[in-house]
Design an enzyme around this catalytic site. Structure first.
Site, PDB file in Angstrom:
ATOM      1  N   GLU A   1      -6.096 -22.740  16.557  1.00 38.74           N
ATOM      2  CA  GLU A   1      -7.073 -21.681  16.329  1.00 38.74           C
ATOM      3  C   GLU A   1      -8.236 -22.333  15.603  1.00 38.74           C
ATOM      4  OE1 GLU A   1      -7.874 -18.046  13.381  1.00 38.74           O
ATOM      5  OE2 GLU A   1      -5.797 -18.204  14.054  1.00 38.74           O
TER       6      GLU A   1
ATOM      7  N   CYS B   1     -11.464 -15.861   9.773  1.00 37.26           N
ATOM      8  CA  CYS B   1     -11.696 -16.311  11.150  1.00 37.26           C
ATOM      9  C   CYS B   1     -12.184 -15.172  12.032  1.00 37.26           C
ATOM     10  CB  CYS B   1     -10.437 -16.927  11.732  1.00 37.26           C
ATOM     11  SG  CYS B   1      -8.983 -15.855  11.654  1.00 37.26           S
TER      12      CYS B   1
END
Length: 487
Positions: free
Chosen positions: A241, A278
């Site tokens: 990620e 994020c």
């Protein structure tokens, strides 16, 4: 805009760099632990996870104090994040005991098909020892006991964690508590290991005993690990990620109806955790002359400490690059927070700078005049974890929604993307560079990353895993001869 302050460092010094010899020892221990972890039944592995969750919950006060000393994330963030982490351990315990994660599938023999179907039985099996690279911005939920570790342990994969240098004392303490709880619950010796240091991380990713890597961090860091594992003599899966702008679209009708409220919501979201999520909304498409743009400054405040010197420096330089682009205006600025704005034409001319992630309390408003400009702006974007659409019932959202679906793994129609529920239906992933695969790192199906399918043809009953035996001794959902059969 003043530069943001980094947090203080670990009073015990930085995370000690693990020697190559110790990395090898931990990986070998994980390899020796794998057969027992693989053979343990789902209920047994679930008990390990629940024991770990209970032990971490019991140490809440101690762990939150250590985490706050290193990250300054404070309360209620840190106690809530620890609870999310232990709930996640318990969710994966439920996932493996429910059983559908195995995708158990049985085809009985059928000689009348062309070609004839033999007795075929398929199930998912664990890969082996997994390397997990912890993140800086979630010291509990994406660190030593986070989702990557929990989902790997749940399916029988031992884990060696590369601790993040941003919270070394917390990493060591969480590891000790979780490792002891796993051992006392009956998990095999070596099922969990911890290493520190950049060189140790490279050695871990390249170790032949490691069968997959989970990573949460920057695009450059993730790309380096990705390239390292791809260059191995036997390449392995890399589940990274990496980066996300998380676009938001506000229609003209939504802005007219609730622009002021949307401005307040946006400000709360992009400044949450000093913008170090994020899922922070980094690009917001608004109609020209929007109420949102006019109102947002009232909700922009002073930022707190950032997690590390490197993150603080990266934020300052990234925000400065955006402000230097001709046609970009500073709409609102606090002590460290920034909202900038530009027209869609400016975005098109300077997409290389304006669509580079600025990790921290920053968001860019992009003004559009019509749907054509909006769709053109969205077409410039790469993949994202989330996309948000604020619209009214009278809006024709078909084209915009189709674009957002192509850009992101989760599409929101209310609220803001910061905050990722841990549940069966959650998906936390997206096209590159958000993630390197189509799997999720949050939610029940995160276990799929660390499993591979094995089909058994004409196997005797004694050779079959329990999930594939005719009597279904586990009592799990299965697909038999094309039909879903529930227990």
């Amino acid at each position: 805009m003043r530069p943001l302050r980094p947090c203080t460092r670990d009073k015990d010094g930085p995370m000690t760099s693990t020697t190559p010899e110790h990395v090898d020892e931990l990986c070998q221990r994980a390899a020796r632990a794998f057969p027992q972890a693989r053979q343990a039944d789902d209920a047994e592995r679930a008990s390990w996870l629940r024991a770990g969750a209970d032990a971490l919950d019991a140490a809440t006060d101690e762990l939150v104090a250590i985490a706050d000393d290193e990250t300054h994330l404070g309360s209620p963030r840190l106690p809530g994040e620890l609870k999310r982490t232990t709930n996640q351990l318990r969710l994966f315990a439920d996932v493996v005991t429910e059983g559908s994660y195995l995708e158990a599938t049985i085809d009985h023999p059928n000689p009348d098909t062309v070609p004839p179907i033999p007795d075929l039985r398929r199930v998912l099996r664990p890969l082996g020892p997994v390397a997990v690279f912890a993140a800086s911005n979630f010291p509990f939920a994406f660190s030593v006991a986070g989702g990557d570790t929990a989902s790997a342990l749940a399916v029988g994969c031992p884990v060696v964690v590369k601790a993040h240098s941003g919270h070394p004392a917390l990493s060591r303490r969480v590891f000790k508590i979780l490792e002891q709880a796993l051992r006392e619950a009956g998990a095999p010796d070596g099922i969990l290991g911890l290493v520190g240091g950049r060189e140790a991380g490279v050695a871990l990713a390249e170790h032949p005993a490691i069968t997959a890597v989970g990573f949460t961090g920057s695009i450059p860091g993730g790309r380096a690990i990705h390239d390292a594992v791809a260059a191995r003599p036997a390449p392995i899966p890399f589940f990274g990620e990496l980066g996300s702008l998380n676009p938001v679209v506000v229609t003209a009708a939504a802005d007219r109806a609730r622009g002021a409220a949307l401005a307040e919501g946006l400000a709360g979201s992009f400044q949450l955790g000093v913008g170090q999520f994020c899922t922070k909304p980094g690009v917001v498409f608004v109609p020209r002359g929007s109420a949102l743009e006019n109102e947002v400054a009232a909700h922009v405040g002073d930022a707190g400490r950032m997690l590390t010197d490197r993150i603080a420096d990266g934020f300052a330089s990234g925000a400065a690059r955006v402000e230097e682009v001709p046609g970009v205006d500073a709409v609102a600025a606090g002590d460290g927070s920034l909202v900038a704005a530009c027209d869609a034409s400016t975005l098109a001319a300077h997409a290389d700078v304006l669509l580079e992630e600025v990790f921290g309390p920053f968001t860019l408003l992009v003004r559009y005049s019509d749907e054509e400009e909006l769709l053109g702006g969205l077409a410039l974007m790469e993949g994202n974890l989330t996309a948000t659409l604020h619209a009214e019932d009278e809006d024709d959202i078909g084209a915009v929604l189709a674009s957002l679906e192509q850009l992101a793994g989760r599409v929101l129609f209310a609220g803001w993307p910061t905050g990722v529920a841990v549940s069966w239906a959650q998906h936390h992933g997206g096209p590159w560079p958000a993630t390197t695969s189509q799997h999720t790192s949050v939610g029940a199906t995160a276990v799929r990353r660390f499993l591979r399918p094995v089909a058994y043809q004409e196997a005797p009953e004694r050779a079959l895993p329990p999930a594939l035996r005719e009597a279904n001794p586990l009592g799990i959902p299965r697909r038999v001869d094309g039909e879903l059969v529930l227990p």
